[in-house]
Scaffold this active site. Structure first.
Site, short mmCIF file in Angstrom:
data_model
loop_
_atom_site.label_atom_id
_atom_site.label_comp_id
_atom_site.label_asym_id
_atom_site.label_seq_id
_atom_site.Cartn_x
_atom_site.Cartn_y
_atom_site.Cartn_z
N LYS A 1 4.40 6.51 4.04
CA LYS A 1 3.65 5.24 4.14
C LYS A 1 3.67 4.67 5.55
O LYS A 1 3.29 3.53 5.75
CB LYS A 1 4.28 4.22 3.18
CG LYS A 1 4.36 4.68 1.73
CD LYS A 1 5.02 3.58 0.91
CE LYS A 1 5.46 4.10 -0.45
NZ LYS A 1 6.23 3.08 -1.19
N PRO B 1 0.82 -1.21 0.00
CA PRO B 1 0.00 0.00 0.00
C PRO B 1 0.86 1.28 0.00
O PRO B 1 1.93 1.29 0.58
CB PRO B 1 -0.77 -0.10 1.32
CG PRO B 1 -0.53 -1.47 1.83
CD PRO B 1 0.77 -1.91 1.26
N GLU B 2 0.37 2.30 -0.69
CA GLU B 2 1.09 3.56 -0.77
C GLU B 2 0.36 4.62 0.08
O GLU B 2 -0.56 4.27 0.81
CB GLU B 2 1.18 3.99 -2.25
CG GLU B 2 1.77 2.86 -3.12
CD GLU B 2 1.80 3.18 -4.61
OE1 GLU B 2 1.92 4.35 -4.96
OE2 GLU B 2 1.68 2.24 -5.41
N ARG C 1 10.30 -3.57 -11.64
CA ARG C 1 8.97 -3.07 -11.29
C ARG C 1 8.28 -2.59 -12.55
O ARG C 1 8.89 -1.89 -13.38
CB ARG C 1 9.06 -1.96 -10.26
CG ARG C 1 9.94 -2.35 -9.10
CD ARG C 1 9.76 -1.48 -7.92
NE ARG C 1 8.47 -1.70 -7.29
CZ ARG C 1 8.02 -0.99 -6.27
NH1 ARG C 1 8.75 -0.03 -5.79
NH2 ARG C 1 6.85 -1.25 -5.74
#
Ligand SMILES: [Zn+2]
Length: 267
Positions: free
Chosen positions: A55, A2-3, A254
């Site tokens: 984060k 999660p960001e 990525r």
């Protein structure tokens, strides 16, 4: 993942539930989740505040604080049942908080309140709270940076909050190719990066974060985010601005998405 938007959405749900409750007991049952801890708090007390930088979710008590970093697959559940991925449990006087993490990139860090500011200083300024001075410093750092703009923005020491999904979205909106050299970006490029970072993340917060097809992200109350409906380039085949085909490439393993018509390579 999660960001920043996912962590902020989680914060909005856990804050009203747990602030003011007394922590009765806790356990961190996984060595990897516990990897940054040398001492654990003893006088537990009442949860005073929940805040966030980048984060990192920060639970503040009287003498100490607990940082939660969700890594790739971390999740906070309220009053659910434990499962084989439950790495920590926090039992408050009325409700229970569980930390689940399948891949174990996340961590829980206990810190005294004296040391806390020092630790938070290691994280770059939060993107939603950038001062003019922060922006000036980031720009200066960027002008001396030999990495690509995608890697620069993912490095939480430069500024904090962006992960792989939103960095793709921001660079698409800003018309900048992710492989551009950070040192070659001018003031105008940076202006667009700052502007769209704020816009993209604010929209995602309003949509309670992005739940991708793998469904790993959901909120502590069990509901899903809806920002996936508003993504413009991540996981897409055609550009919504110009209808050109989107290229998928890998930068440091990525996934990166690029529209060659809309995003210019600066180097
Ligand atoms: Zn395009």
């Amino acid at each position: 993942m999660p960001e920043l938007p996912e962590v902020e959405s989680i914060k909005k749900i856990v804050s009203p539930v747990f602030i003011g409750q007394k922590l009765i007991k806790y356990s961190v049952n996984d060595e990897r989740t516990n990897r940054f801890n040398t001492a654990n708090p003893r006088n537990l007390g009442v949860l005073l505040d929940v805040s966030r930088k980048g984060k990192v979710l920060d639970f503040t008590f009287n003498d100490y604080s607990i940082f939660f970093h969700l890594g790739m697959s971390g999740r906070i559940d309220i009053n659910s049942k434990t499962n084989k991925h439950t790495r920590a449990e926090f039992i408050f006087n009325k409700d229970c908080l569980f930390f689940d993490d399948i891949r174990k990139f996340g961590y829980i860090k206990f810190t005294s309140n004296q040391l806390k500011d020092e630790l938070l200083q290691l994280i770059g300024p939060d993107i939603l709270e950038l001062s003019i001075e922060n922006k000036r410093n980031i720009l200066k750092k960027g002008q001396n940076s030999k990495v690509t703009i995608k890697n620069f923005l993912l490095n939480q020491k430069n500024m904090s909050g962006l992960g792989n999904i939103y960095v793709n979205e921001v660079l698409h909106k800003a018309n900048i190719h992710p492989l551009s050299s950070t040192e070659k970006l001018n003031k105008n490029h940076w202006k667009r990066i700052f502007l769209y970072s704020k816009k993209v993340l604010t929209l995602a917060i309003n949509n309670n974060g992005t739940t991708l097809d793998d469904m790993t992200y959901f909120l502590p109350n069990g509901s899903y985010g809806s920002n996936q409906k508003f993504l413009n380039i991540y996981n897409k085949n055609t550009c919504n601005k110009c209808k050109n085909k989107i290229d998928k490439l890998y930068i440091d393993n990525r996934s990166s998405y690029v529209c060659k018509k809309c995003q210019f390579l600066i180097n």
